[in-house]
Motif scaffolding. Structure first.
Motif, PDB file in Angstrom:
ATOM      1  N   ALA A  51      26.954  41.037  47.699  1.00  0.00           N
ATOM      2  CA  ALA A  51      28.257  41.290  48.326  1.00  0.00           C
ATOM      3  C   ALA A  51      29.071  42.202  47.424  1.00  0.00           C
ATOM      4  CB  ALA A  51      28.991  39.976  48.561  1.00  0.00           C
ATOM      5  N   LEU A  52      29.744  43.175  48.025  1.00  0.00           N
ATOM      6  CA  LEU A  52      30.548  44.126  47.261  1.00  0.00           C
ATOM      7  C   LEU A  52      31.857  43.492  46.819  1.00  0.00           C
ATOM      8  CD1 LEU A  52      30.127  47.375  49.408  1.00  0.00           C
ATOM      9  CD2 LEU A  52      28.994  46.807  47.266  1.00  0.00           C
ATOM     10  N   ASN A  53      32.242  43.764  45.577  1.00  0.00           N
ATOM     11  CA  ASN A  53      33.542  43.351  45.062  1.00  0.00           C
ATOM     12  C   ASN A  53      34.490  44.534  45.264  1.00  0.00           C
ATOM     13  OD1 ASN A  53      35.792  42.598  43.602  1.00  0.00           O
ATOM     14  ND2 ASN A  53      34.611  41.706  41.918  1.00  0.00           N
ATOM     15  N   GLU A  54      35.142  44.565  46.422  1.00  0.00           N
ATOM     16  CA  GLU A  54      35.948  45.730  46.813  1.00  0.00           C
ATOM     17  C   GLU A  54      37.082  46.000  45.822  1.00  0.00           C
ATOM     18  OE1 GLU A  54      35.170  47.715  49.075  1.00  0.00           O
ATOM     19  OE2 GLU A  54      33.716  46.617  50.311  1.00  0.00           O
ATOM     20  N   ASN A  55      37.715  44.970  45.333  1.00  0.00           N
ATOM     21  CA  ASN A  55      38.822  45.164  44.386  1.00  0.00           C
ATOM     22  C   ASN A  55      38.338  45.816  43.094  1.00  0.00           C
ATOM     23  OD1 ASN A  55      40.675  44.011  46.154  1.00  0.00           O
ATOM     24  ND2 ASN A  55      40.352  41.939  45.347  1.00  0.00           N
ATOM     25  N   ALA A  56      37.185  45.356  42.609  1.00  0.00           N
ATOM     26  CA  ALA A  56      36.642  45.935  41.375  1.00  0.00           C
ATOM     27  C   ALA A  56      36.224  47.383  41.583  1.00  0.00           C
ATOM     28  CB  ALA A  56      35.462  45.105  40.887  1.00  0.00           C
ATOM     29  N   ILE A  57      35.691  47.687  42.758  1.00  0.00           N
ATOM     30  CA  ILE A  57      35.277  49.065  43.040  1.00  0.00           C
ATOM     31  C   ILE A  57      36.496  49.978  43.108  1.00  0.00           C
ATOM     32  CG2 ILE A  57      34.255  50.568  44.796  1.00  0.00           C
ATOM     33  CD1 ILE A  57      32.293  48.339  45.418  1.00  0.00           C
ATOM     34  N   ARG A  58      37.567  49.513  43.742  1.00  0.00           N
ATOM     35  CA  ARG A  58      38.795  50.321  43.810  1.00  0.00           C
ATOM     36  C   ARG A  58      39.380  50.544  42.416  1.00  0.00           C
ATOM     37  NH1 ARG A  58      39.767  47.470  48.667  1.00  0.00           N
ATOM     38  NH2 ARG A  58      40.924  45.873  47.524  1.00  0.00           N
TER      39      ARG A  58
ATOM     40  N   TRP B  41      30.689  45.234  40.075  1.00  0.00           N
ATOM     41  CA  TRP B  41      30.905  45.676  41.461  1.00  0.00           C
ATOM     42  C   TRP B  41      30.173  44.829  42.495  1.00  0.00           C
ATOM     43  CZ3 TRP B  41      28.733  50.328  38.687  1.00  0.00           C
ATOM     44  CH2 TRP B  41      29.722  50.969  37.938  1.00  0.00           C
ATOM     45  N   LEU B  42      29.209  44.049  42.079  1.00  0.00           N
ATOM     46  CA  LEU B  42      28.425  43.257  43.022  1.00  0.00           C
ATOM     47  C   LEU B  42      28.445  41.789  42.652  1.00  0.00           C
ATOM     48  CD1 LEU B  42      25.169  45.371  43.607  1.00  0.00           C
ATOM     49  CD2 LEU B  42      27.083  45.088  45.155  1.00  0.00           C
TER      50      LEU B  42
ATOM     51  N   LYS C  87      43.651  49.090  33.444  1.00  0.00           N
ATOM     52  CA  LYS C  87      44.373  48.147  34.295  1.00  0.00           C
ATOM     53  C   LYS C  87      45.668  48.767  34.815  1.00  0.00           C
ATOM     54  CE  LYS C  87      42.634  43.910  32.107  1.00  0.00           C
ATOM     55  NZ  LYS C  87      43.012  42.692  31.336  1.00  0.00           N
ATOM     56  N   HIS C  88      46.329  49.530  33.952  1.00  0.00           N
ATOM     57  CA  HIS C  88      47.583  50.187  34.331  1.00  0.00           C
ATOM     58  C   HIS C  88      47.358  51.185  35.456  1.00  0.00           C
ATOM     59  CE1 HIS C  88      51.442  52.257  33.888  1.00  0.00           C
ATOM     60  NE2 HIS C  88      50.773  53.394  33.767  1.00  0.00           N
ATOM     61  N   ILE C  89      46.279  51.994  35.340  1.00  0.00           N
ATOM     62  CA  ILE C  89      46.034  53.034  36.339  1.00  0.00           C
ATOM     63  C   ILE C  89      45.556  52.436  37.651  1.00  0.00           C
ATOM     64  CG2 ILE C  89      43.607  53.524  35.825  1.00  0.00           C
ATOM     65  CD1 ILE C  89      44.208  56.454  35.995  1.00  0.00           C
TER      66      ILE C  89
END
Length: 562
Positions: free
Chosen positions: A400-407, A360-361, A256-258
């Motif tokens: 649908a992609l979870n963009e925040n989780a992928i980043r 991620w999805l 979470k920190h990184i």
């Protein structure tokens, strides 16, 4: 008949190569003591049968019934026997030797052999690496009643199978090697349902007795990272290095920190690619964790460029596979068992679970109206036929992609944490990393155990014989390691970069015992008889590479008749 000529040709093979190592290990002496004086009725001592099995496992793996036939092809002198003794060799005697060995104190016997080996071969015990693997069995292996002598048998049963065969029973094989040539210094075999985290305290205590002090570094995988294991080692003055499991809170907090802010990574190592010569160098970066472990131990995070690429590719492939499967599922919706929203949702969840892409999805189930037309009345359709329009709802899944989780996941690509109680003044982050990276050598030993040494299939039904068999296999694997260590050390001393022992005389920079012994497999000794008397003894000629190997191992060519 007086002038009748005959030629006797017997194999010699790699026996002269392994004999000096067996003698330096004092196997005959230790086996004689452990197995006790032979019964006067026995024509072959149990220790002699056990040594024949060690030679067979080291040179050419055969089941018990095949060992006598294998041994008959060789010059009896290579077994330190005469022709009469060799004829007494059969599968019954070999089996009884294994039974006798089980009743001996194998743990004490192993300790005596290893302590002598460490002194005789001057093996450095500064660092010991431990790992375990599964030895898989086919068959029933029902649990037997307790033995009359009270000695416990191993339990061949189901467990977490590292060969990915959960349908088969197993035993857990634990092996410890040194950083000085990956030479085995300890092994143990556990019931098939034993977990790795319960074996480390016992293993470390035995290694401490072998080393004579706790002042060595014990390296193991994430199963070592428990409060009890680390506390036992640190509390007795020992040092350890292990991998922090993903289940720990320290791992979750750092990820979470990184993901929230940049971390100041420092490049500590650039090493040549281990895959191909032309590939870019692998880069390692490190950063001290913002906190220690909950037990107060030092925690360092690392990032590998190669692992970074693998993690990214693994995630992308999993997402692509999941989306393709969701598309195929959408094409089948509305038919069979995919008519209701719950049925479609359950099928989509199964895809997400199998591809491990839940973080991620997101899958949304959307209703979709479909229309169909049907004749109002039965009969053959014509110009005046009336049709009735019918509508229905079909439920379709969309990914649908979870963009925040992928980043957030991408920010943690390539990272891994190592835990140690070694102070930073005594070992830098680079030192800790290099120590841990030596774990790959013990994984190679496990690979050799199952491939080149062919420990499986285990052709025994008796747990007693299985345990004795695995002890002798440990001795054989140790001999292999000593041969490799001496050959490679001699190559470094003589500045020999490689030797041509691969097929077509291709060069090899790190010769293995399998390749070395294979060079001598077909070597033979011949005797010419005239009128029943030996008139001449001669041997096959040695090649240049065979002579080079013998020189590296300090074995005189006279052992091969030259």
């Amino acid at each position: 008949m007086k002038n009748e000529h005959s030629l006797e040709s017997l194999c010699v093979g790699g026996h002269p190569v392994i004999t000096p190592f067996m003698e330096r290990l004092r196997l005959k002496e230790f086996f004689d003591v452990a197995l006790g004086p032979p019964d006067r009725r026995c024509r072959l001592a149990p220790s002699e049968s056990a040594l024949v099995l060690v030679r067979n496992f080291t040179l050419s793996r055969h089941p018990l019934y095949g060992v006598p036939e294998w041994a008959a092809r060789f010059d009896p002198g290579q077994f330190d026997m005469d022709e009469r003794q060799l004829k007494f060799l059969n599968d019954d005697r070999l089996g009884r030797a294994l039974d006798r060995m089980f009743t001996a104190d194998l743990r004490s016997l192993m300790t005596r052999v290893i302590v002598n080996m460490v002194k005789e071969f001057d093996i450095d015990l500064e660092r010991c690496h431990n790992d375990s693997t599964s030895i898989t069995f086919s068959g029933v292996y029902r649990q037997k009643p307790a033995r009359a002598d009270g000695k416990r048998r191993l339990l061949v049963t189901h467990g977490h199978n590292k060969d990915h065969r959960p349908d088969l029973k197993q035993l857990v094989w634990s092996l410890s090697v040194t950083s000085d040539g990956a030479v085995p210094v300890h092994y143990n075999v556990y019931d098939g349902n034993v977990t790795d985290d319960t074996t480390h305290i016992e293993t470390w205590d035995v290694l401490r007795r072998i080393a004579g002090s706790p002042d060595f570094i014990y390296v193991a995988d994430s199963k070592l990272c428990t409060r009890d294991n680390m506390g036992h080692i640190a509390g007795h003055g020992g040092r350890f290095i292990t991998l922090l499991p993903r289940t720990r809170g320290e791992d979750t907090r750092f990820r979470k920190h990184i993901a929230a802010k940049e971390v100041e990574w420092q490049t500590i190592w650039r090493r040549p690619s281990l895959r191909r010569k032309g590939d870019p160098r692998e880069v390692f970066e490190a950063v001290a964790a913002p906190e220690t472990t909950s037990e107060g131990y030092r925690l360092t995070w690392y990032r590998s460029s190669e692992k970074w690429k693998r993690d990214e590719a693994t995630r992308d492939n999993a997402i692509q596979e999941a989306r393709q499967e969701i598309t195929r599922l959408r094409e089948r919706c509305g038919r069979g068992k995919l008519k209701t929203s719950d049925q479609v949702s359950e099928a989509a969840d199964k895809i997400i679970k199998e591809t491990q892409t839940g973080q991620w999805l997101r899958v949304e189930i959307k209703p979709c109206q479909t229309s169909s037309f049907k004749q109002a009345n039965p009969g053959r359709p014509g110009e005046k036929t009336r049709y009735v329009r019918r509508t229905a709802v079909k439920y379709e899944p969309f990914a649908a992609l979870n963009e925040n989780a992928i980043r957030a996941s991408a920010a943690a690509d390539g990272i891994f944490p190592l835990v140690t109680n070694i102070p930073a003044d005594d070992a830098s982050p680079l030192d800790i990393l290099k120590y841990y990276k030596y774990q790959s050598f013990i994984e190679k030993r496990h690979e050799q155990l199952k491939t080149l040494a062919a420990v499986v299939p285990v052709n025994y039904k008796s747990p007693e014989r299985i345990e004795a068999f695995l002890f002798l296999y440990f001795i054989s694997v140790t001999i292999h390691a000593l041969i490799e260590r001496q050959t490679r050390n001699a190559m470094r001393e003589r500045k020999i970069r490689s030797i041509p022992i691969y097929p077509e005389e291709r060069e090899c920079r790190a010769p293995t015992a399998d390749k070395i012994l294979g060079l001598f497999e077909s070597f033979r000794r011949h005797r010419l008889f005239i009128g029943g008397k030996v008139t001449e003894t001669f041997w096959d000629s040695l090649s240049d590479i065979q002579i080079t190997i013998l020189e590296l191992l300090d074995i005189p060519t006279s052992e091969y008749g030259h």
